[in-house]
Write a protein that holds these residues in place. Structure first.
Motif, mmCIF file in Angstrom:
data_model
loop_
_atom_site.group_PDB
_atom_site.id
_atom_site.type_symbol
_atom_site.label_atom_id
_atom_site.label_comp_id
_atom_site.label_asym_id
_atom_site.label_seq_id
_atom_site.Cartn_x
_atom_site.Cartn_y
_atom_site.Cartn_z
ATOM 1 N N LEU A 191 -8.248 9.876 2.746
ATOM 2 C CA LEU A 191 -9.665 9.575 2.533
ATOM 3 C C LEU A 191 -10.258 8.817 3.709
ATOM 4 N N ASP A 192 -9.489 7.906 4.294
ATOM 5 C CA ASP A 192 -9.964 7.168 5.472
ATOM 6 C C ASP A 192 -10.252 8.117 6.631
ATOM 7 N N GLN A 230 -5.028 7.227 0.397
ATOM 8 C CA GLN A 230 -6.089 6.464 1.052
ATOM 9 C C GLN A 230 -6.150 6.782 2.538
ATOM 10 N N ASP A 231 -4.992 7.051 3.157
ATOM 11 C CA ASP A 231 -4.986 7.499 4.555
ATOM 12 C C ASP A 231 -5.827 8.763 4.702
ATOM 13 N N ARG A 277 0.824 -1.216 0.000
ATOM 14 C CA ARG A 277 0.000 0.000 0.000
ATOM 15 C C ARG A 277 0.856 1.263 0.000
ATOM 16 N N ALA A 288 -6.127 12.133 -3.829
ATOM 17 C CA ALA A 288 -7.345 12.008 -3.016
ATOM 18 C C ALA A 288 -8.494 12.805 -3.613
ATOM 19 N N GLN A 335 -9.925 11.216 -6.735
ATOM 20 C CA GLN A 335 -10.676 10.010 -6.399
ATOM 21 C C GLN A 335 -12.012 10.327 -5.739
ATOM 22 N N THR A 343 -0.659 6.614 -3.851
ATOM 23 C CA THR A 343 -2.084 6.307 -3.714
ATOM 24 C C THR A 343 -2.389 5.712 -2.341
ATOM 25 N N GLY A 344 -1.435 4.984 -1.758
ATOM 26 C CA GLY A 344 -1.630 4.427 -0.422
ATOM 27 C C GLY A 344 -1.740 5.506 0.640
#
Length: 268
Positions: free
Chosen positions: A81-82, A78-79, A69, A107, A110, A74-75
């Motif tokens: 977005l989470d 994702q943090d 990740r 982010a 996406q 991109t990993g």
């Protein structure tokens, strides 16, 4: 979907202020959220400010690290977005330093509905030179050597990189702070982040970013020359470029008053 509390703990999320406008501050490579303490006092009396550490940085939960990740930006996106999902955030004004500018673009493309505006402090979509069309500042072999130095002499790597990043005229205490931050990051996590940062080429994403975008460029930056800021400003559809007459790649640390005034005008 992860439980909200686990994300808050995983990324060491901290919330300051209580304003109706939300600002998320995202730290750069080799750093953590403490680097924002110079800028935070100018913001937390007016805005709700979200701070966090990417997994593998600062006081994050290192047990949550996934090498696949976090081998690409991109990993890290994702943090972001989470965290937004866990806190149920919308209309976020995302402010990213250096590589976090690109993480913010990932982010925002996406999940564009989560974000309102995007501010970038000393950004670069690609640190590599691709003559004659693009001047990123570095030859590939130079960056490979820099990454290899992390294996050979990690402290030496930090000693070399910190003053380069902070700039020639910067306060010695700030340079030492950055060097200490580099040294305190385990190479196990720092090296993949470094490779993801310095070898990324996200120029193709710039034209896809539709949010109002602020590019804050340092006039004398060893990592991101002004040509990079001009390049981004030309390609991002809804961008504005502000060049600050300063040295170094960390304007939020060296020139927090100037940065805060420009950012506040932008998000208002």
């Amino acid at each position: 979907m992860q439980p909200a509390q686990s994300v808050v703990v995983r990324n060491n999320v901290k919330i300051y202020g209580s304003g109706s406008t939300v600002i998320m501050l995202a730290h750069g490579f080799g750093c953590d959220q403490t680097m924002w303490r110079h800028l935070l006092p100018y913001l937390d009396d007016k805005y709700t400010v979200i701070l966090f550490d990417y997994v593998g940085c600062g006081a994050s939960d290192y047990a949550a690290y996934d090498k696949v990740r976090y081998s690409s930006l991109t990993g890290y996106a994702q943090d972001v977005l989470d965290i937004c999902e866990a806190l149920k955030l919308t209309k976020v004004n995302f402010i990213g330093h250096s590589v976090s500018s690109m993480i913010g673009i990932h982010a925002a493309i996406q999940s564009p509905d989560i974000f309102s505006k995007l501010a970038m402090i000393c950004p670069s979509p690609c640190f590599l030179n691709f003559p004659p069309d693009y001047e990123g500042g570095f030859e590939k072999e130079d960056l490979k050597e820099l990454i290899n130095l992390m294996d050979k002499n990690y402290v030496g790597w930090a000693n070399y990189l910190a003053p380069l990043v902070m700039g020639q005229d910067s306060n010695a205490d700030l340079t030492q702070e950055l060097e200490t931050s580099f040294c305190s990051t385990d190479p196990k996590y720092a090296k993949p982040f470094a490779k993801a940062t310095f070898f990324a080429d996200d120029r193709a994403l710039l034209s896809k970013l539709t949010l109002p975008t602020l590019i804050l460029q340092s006039k004398h930056d060893n990592l991101a020359p002004t040509a990079v800021g001009n390049y981004m400003n030309e390609i991002i559809p809804n961008a504005q470029l502000e060049i600050v007459d300063a040295h170094g790649h960390c304007l939020h640390m060296t020139n927090p008053l100037t940065v805060s005034s420009i950012v506040q005008e932008f998000v208002s």
